[in-house]
Design a protein around this motif. Sequence first.
Motif, short mmCIF file in Angstrom:
data_model
loop_
_atom_site.label_atom_id
_atom_site.label_comp_id
_atom_site.label_asym_id
_atom_site.label_seq_id
_atom_site.Cartn_x
_atom_site.Cartn_y
_atom_site.Cartn_z
N ALA A 9 0.08 -14.68 -12.83
CA ALA A 9 1.21 -13.94 -12.27
C ALA A 9 1.96 -13.23 -13.38
N GLN A 10 2.67 -12.17 -13.02
CA GLN A 10 3.48 -11.46 -13.99
C GLN A 10 4.76 -12.24 -14.28
N SER A 11 5.39 -11.89 -15.38
CA SER A 11 6.60 -12.60 -15.78
C SER A 11 7.85 -12.04 -15.11
N LEU A 12 7.82 -10.80 -14.64
CA LEU A 12 8.96 -10.19 -13.96
C LEU A 12 8.66 -10.03 -12.48
N HIS A 13 9.56 -10.53 -11.64
CA HIS A 13 9.39 -10.41 -10.19
C HIS A 13 10.70 -9.95 -9.57
N ALA A 14 10.60 -9.18 -8.50
CA ALA A 14 11.76 -8.76 -7.71
C ALA A 14 11.57 -9.25 -6.29
N PHE A 15 12.60 -9.95 -5.78
CA PHE A 15 12.55 -10.50 -4.43
C PHE A 15 13.68 -9.91 -3.59
N ARG A 16 13.32 -9.12 -2.59
CA ARG A 16 14.33 -8.67 -1.65
C ARG A 16 14.54 -9.78 -0.62
N LEU A 17 15.79 -10.14 -0.40
CA LEU A 17 16.09 -11.34 0.38
C LEU A 17 16.33 -11.02 1.84
#
Length: 564
Positions: A480-488
């Motif tokens: 997996a990548q180290s940066l993730h964006a999660f829209r909640l």
Amino acid sequence: MKIPYNRVHVQGQILFAARGGAIHTFSLTDGSHISSWKHPDVDKVAQSIQAINEAKAEAALAAAEADTPATESEGPPAKRQKLEGDSENPSVSAQAEAEASTPATPQSGDKPQAGHVDGRGKKGKGKGKEVVDSGKSRFARVPDRPVVTHLTSTPDGKHLVAITGHDKVIWVFEHDGNGQLKQLSKRTMPKRPSAVAIGPDNQIISGDKFGDVYAIPLIIPEDGSKSAASLSSLPLPSKKAFKPTATPLTVHSKGNRLALLNQIKQAELAAEAQAANSAGPDFELNLLLGHVSMLTALVLGEQQGRRYILTADRDEHIRVSRYIPHAHIIENFCFGHKEFVSEMAIPPSKPDVLISGGGDEDIFVWDWVSGKQLYKSSILSLAREIAPETATVAVSGLYTLLYPSADGPLTYILAICEDIKAIFSWKLNDSNELHCPGIIQLPGKPLSLAISPSTNVDDHSNAAPPTVIAAIDPDADTKAQSLHAFRLTMNNGRLAVDVESSFKDKEVEANEPELTEEDVRGLLYTVESLRKVVTGPDDEAGSEAPHGNAESDVAADNTGEGEE
């Protein structure tokens, strides 16, 4: 493995992400990489590792050639060259030299590596490139690997402040609003900074590992004028020069006289060094207040038009002090933690409420103005839902999030813990109680979070949900990548992930050097080490500092030389 992103910060539509000794900027709109800033020591570390690896390869080759027996066609065996330090087994000497050149694992503590004892009992001295005496030859050690430990920005987004721990430097950058950074200043603090905040009067408020809190101006005045913070400065701690009590008339044996001469010589050298440093730093530095323990967290608060500095330390204390120019006045304490306090947060929607966490099994809610504990909720029980073997937790991040709704924004508290692959969340209700606990599982261990707020905030009923950006240490097998964006999204009052996205950082990651897992842990996993280890009844009785000597605000005399 590559070193993961370890610190993230959001300002507008720009993400600032620190990875080791570099700061990268990304667009939150499409996830594209914009620019990079790199600490000067990053290249020094790479060059040192390359030189050491080349030396190890040469030593191994020489050892192999020396051990190769001669054949008949080659004639009589050549005389083997005698290697210094080992006349009988040159291959052992070469191997020892190669081992001596192995890079040292960077440490996350505050003690410098000067005087490090290697495996052969010899001490090397120096800073930066440390020299190790192997008993046979001398090798340069790898300099401390730079790591950005803190990132924050001014409310208008025009300036970014970063801290690198290995050199105790506070960096200030100018930000053009589009992800481009320009370095403005580099200031080395007396001790390693451990917390930072930016005051409303353009003052950087920084706490350090020795418990002191300083104020320095965000922008260095070109005319050299002093700011308002100088009105509140306390005398900077000074070290007393050593003066031997004995004299040549009171000692008689040869050994004692030699020891006295060495002490006098050391005292003279110390006096010369103190005289050279008597002018202090070459920038404005104002001591505001001090703890008698390691400072671990710092936030700024405001109530009824008066500003405050809230500080926490390793000895379970949370102190509320007034802001500049009365920072020496202690307003009150928040007592209730039994273990270290590592993180604090004040929700923007509830400025009279403080959230704190650390080595305890609970997250605490305070009325920090009065020092009253309002509520606490177990985070250990949540951690055991995904990791049943968990015995203790170490909170490494606390964040506040506003979720839009038709009745107005709802306040949520987010928390992350070392070695727990999840984001924990609670809803802070009108009674200042934590309800609706939730768990967002991650493909790795979270190191830092940043909140990208909702868009269209004027119309809460139609505003888009906020996004959480997570810097994680991904599992090796998941890739997996180290940066993730999660829209909640919200489900029965609990936060959940609606859409997951990533950032375009393949080129950035390709340029990162390979590190061992042990190196990464030594650099980035530092919160659990704050926990005190009790070894016996005497230690347990003496491990807790006395609660609340509010009449004295001067930190303990920092005369120790072992920690910087």
